[in-house]
Design an enzyme around this catalytic site. Sequence first.
Site, PDB file in Angstrom:
ATOM      1  N   ASP A   1       7.127  31.659 -36.207  1.00 39.04           N
ATOM      2  CA  ASP A   1       8.171  32.347 -36.508  1.00 39.04           C
ATOM      3  C   ASP A   1       9.653  32.084 -36.042  1.00 39.04           C
ATOM      4  O   ASP A   1      10.657  31.993 -36.550  1.00 39.04           O
ATOM      5  CB  ASP A   1       7.891  33.984 -36.898  1.00 39.04           C
ATOM      6  CG  ASP A   1       6.726  34.268 -37.500  1.00 39.04           C
ATOM      7  OD1 ASP A   1       7.007  34.039 -38.931  1.00 39.04           O
ATOM      8  OD2 ASP A   1       5.370  34.607 -36.964  1.00 39.04           O
TER       9      ASP A   1
ATOM     10  N   ARG B   1       9.260  43.476 -22.327  1.00 41.40           N
ATOM     11  CA  ARG B   1      10.631  43.115 -23.145  1.00 41.40           C
ATOM     12  C   ARG B   1      11.640  43.351 -22.160  1.00 41.40           C
ATOM     13  O   ARG B   1      12.662  42.404 -22.132  1.00 41.40           O
ATOM     14  CB  ARG B   1      10.769  44.111 -24.456  1.00 41.40           C
ATOM     15  CG  ARG B   1       9.527  44.103 -25.258  1.00 41.40           C
ATOM     16  CD  ARG B   1       9.376  42.851 -25.574  1.00 41.40           C
ATOM     17  NE  ARG B   1       8.184  42.565 -26.588  1.00 41.40           N
ATOM     18  CZ  ARG B   1       7.374  41.736 -26.749  1.00 41.40           C
ATOM     19  NH1 ARG B   1       7.326  40.788 -25.896  1.00 41.40           N
ATOM     20  NH2 ARG B   1       6.366  41.718 -27.672  1.00 41.40           N
TER      21      ARG B   1
ATOM     22  N   ASP C   1       9.080  46.963 -30.555  1.00 41.52           N
ATOM     23  CA  ASP C   1       9.413  45.782 -29.423  1.00 41.52           C
ATOM     24  C   ASP C   1      10.993  45.706 -30.041  1.00 41.52           C
ATOM     25  O   ASP C   1      11.776  45.232 -29.225  1.00 41.52           O
ATOM     26  CB  ASP C   1       8.824  44.638 -29.678  1.00 41.52           C
ATOM     27  CG  ASP C   1       7.538  44.580 -28.976  1.00 41.52           C
ATOM     28  OD1 ASP C   1       7.304  45.224 -27.943  1.00 41.52           O
ATOM     29  OD2 ASP C   1       6.279  43.926 -29.504  1.00 41.52           O
TER      30      ASP C   1
ATOM     31  N   SER D   1      -1.715  39.854 -34.964  1.00 40.23           N
ATOM     32  CA  SER D   1      -0.312  39.587 -34.276  1.00 40.23           C
ATOM     33  C   SER D   1      -0.878  39.869 -32.909  1.00 40.23           C
ATOM     34  O   SER D   1      -1.321  40.906 -32.366  1.00 40.23           O
ATOM     35  CB  SER D   1       0.478  40.636 -34.613  1.00 40.23           C
ATOM     36  OG  SER D   1       1.717  40.898 -33.816  1.00 40.23           O
TER      37      SER D   1
HETATM   38  N1  ARG Z   1       1.899  48.480 -29.904  1.00 39.50           N
HETATM   39  C1  ARG Z   1       2.229  47.864 -28.494  1.00 39.50           C
HETATM   40  C2  ARG Z   1       3.275  48.063 -27.992  1.00 39.50           C
HETATM   41  O1  ARG Z   1       4.349  48.624 -28.727  1.00 39.50           O
HETATM   42  C3  ARG Z   1       1.999  46.443 -28.577  1.00 39.50           C
HETATM   43  C4  ARG Z   1       3.002  45.562 -29.204  1.00 39.50           C
HETATM   44  C5  ARG Z   1       2.291  44.049 -29.180  1.00 39.50           C
HETATM   45  N2  ARG Z   1       3.256  43.350 -30.091  1.00 39.50           N
HETATM   46  C6  ARG Z   1       2.636  42.373 -31.065  1.00 39.50           C
HETATM   47  N3  ARG Z   1       3.713  41.651 -31.604  1.00 39.50           N
HETATM   48  N4  ARG Z   1       1.581  42.278 -31.122  1.00 39.50           N
HETATM   49  O2  ARG Z   1       3.705  48.144 -27.013  1.00 39.50           O
END
Ligand code: ARG
Length: 401
Positions: free
Chosen positions: A14, A95, A124, A175
């Site tokens: 992506d 992040r 995110d 994912s």
């Molecule tokens: N739900 C978790 C969070 O918001 C994990 C997110 C992980 N991201 C992903 N692209 N799988 O911290």
Amino acid sequence: MTERIVLAYSGGLDTSVAIGWIGEATGAEVIAVAVDVGQGGESLETIRQRALGCGAVEAYVADASDEFADEYCMPTLKANALYQGHYPLVSAISRPVIVKHLVKAAREFGATTVAHGCTGKGNDQVRFEVGIQTLGPDLKCIAPVRDLALTRDKAIAFAEEKGLPIETTKKNPYSIDQNVWGRAVETGYLEDIWNAPTKDIYDYTATPEFPPAPDEVTISFEAGIPVAIDGVRVPPLQAIKELNRRAGAQGVGRIDVVEDRLVGIKSREIYEAPGAMALITAHKHLEDITVEREQARFKATVGQRWAELVYDGQWFSPLKRSLDAFIEDTQKYVSGDIRMTLHGGQAVVNGRRSDTSLYDFDLATYDTGDTFDQSMARGFIELWGMSAKVASGRDIRVAGQ
Ligand code: ARG
């Protein structure tokens, strides 16, 4: 001058396609930014070459694994931070460190915009953009998946049409986001929340057919930070890595939850955080003997709020900073050793010692030599119960009227 955009680049399909996609949609030059937060996998050099091969004008790559361990994982450990009591904030804490490097790269290369590959449904995007607003208020944000209609199918078609140096056939139904603090897996078959995760979902933790013998480990802390494993001094990154390996081999740190995203969606998540969960367990047990009772009770509330703020993308906020100061103050005496057994998916503490302990054997003992004057307890209880007793007398009186 042509506008420049820095893109948070993972090396995957992506974000590789996003380089050219953003270029075509905006006419800007794209600078790929790849940050190593201990996710393993390909080398930064391989990722840099791919970014350039996909049309990036520059590639900024940074090994931030020690920075991430020291400045992001350690505060999370000191807070014993578990969002909704379960999730050690794996993605949430990566992040902000990526944001720092994005802003640094934007300054270095004269970019006006920051791009990331998040969808419009998750946390995110919020963490990236709130972080960028805070550290680089003049910078704009775009998300090609969310804002420029870059779907998975279009990404594959684009990569094939342009002959980009990236695999388009590998189909991963999940994912996944991972770093040294843990691994998050979502989507696909897991979206039916009655479905149990299959073994192939796990990578940091083993599902041994024949469980290995229990592994006993001693973790030494100084002021809330792990400084040695079995007597061997290690920096935080190595402490996490070693426990990922040893606790992971015993299947420690698997988490299967439905959590509340900031955007209002409940979502199923599978996490693996063997090192993080072993460390948080050890750290909490050391606090139990070194932190005074009222401070400890209040700290539990602060830790929970801290976890919510960080989950919600407020890493750089004033409240988070204030809570950090409180938490830091509580860690002054959190020094000593914790012995724990890793086995059967559990990290169980079975010994603790500290020169700054508040555990007083002479007060606690039921043997002779007890220094606690039991006669003091009667008056204490009398006064402690007084307020509720007076209220209860009132309740009886009113009920009788
Ligand atoms: N739900 C978790 C969070 O918001 C994990 C997110 C992980 N991201 C992903 N692209 N799988 O911290």
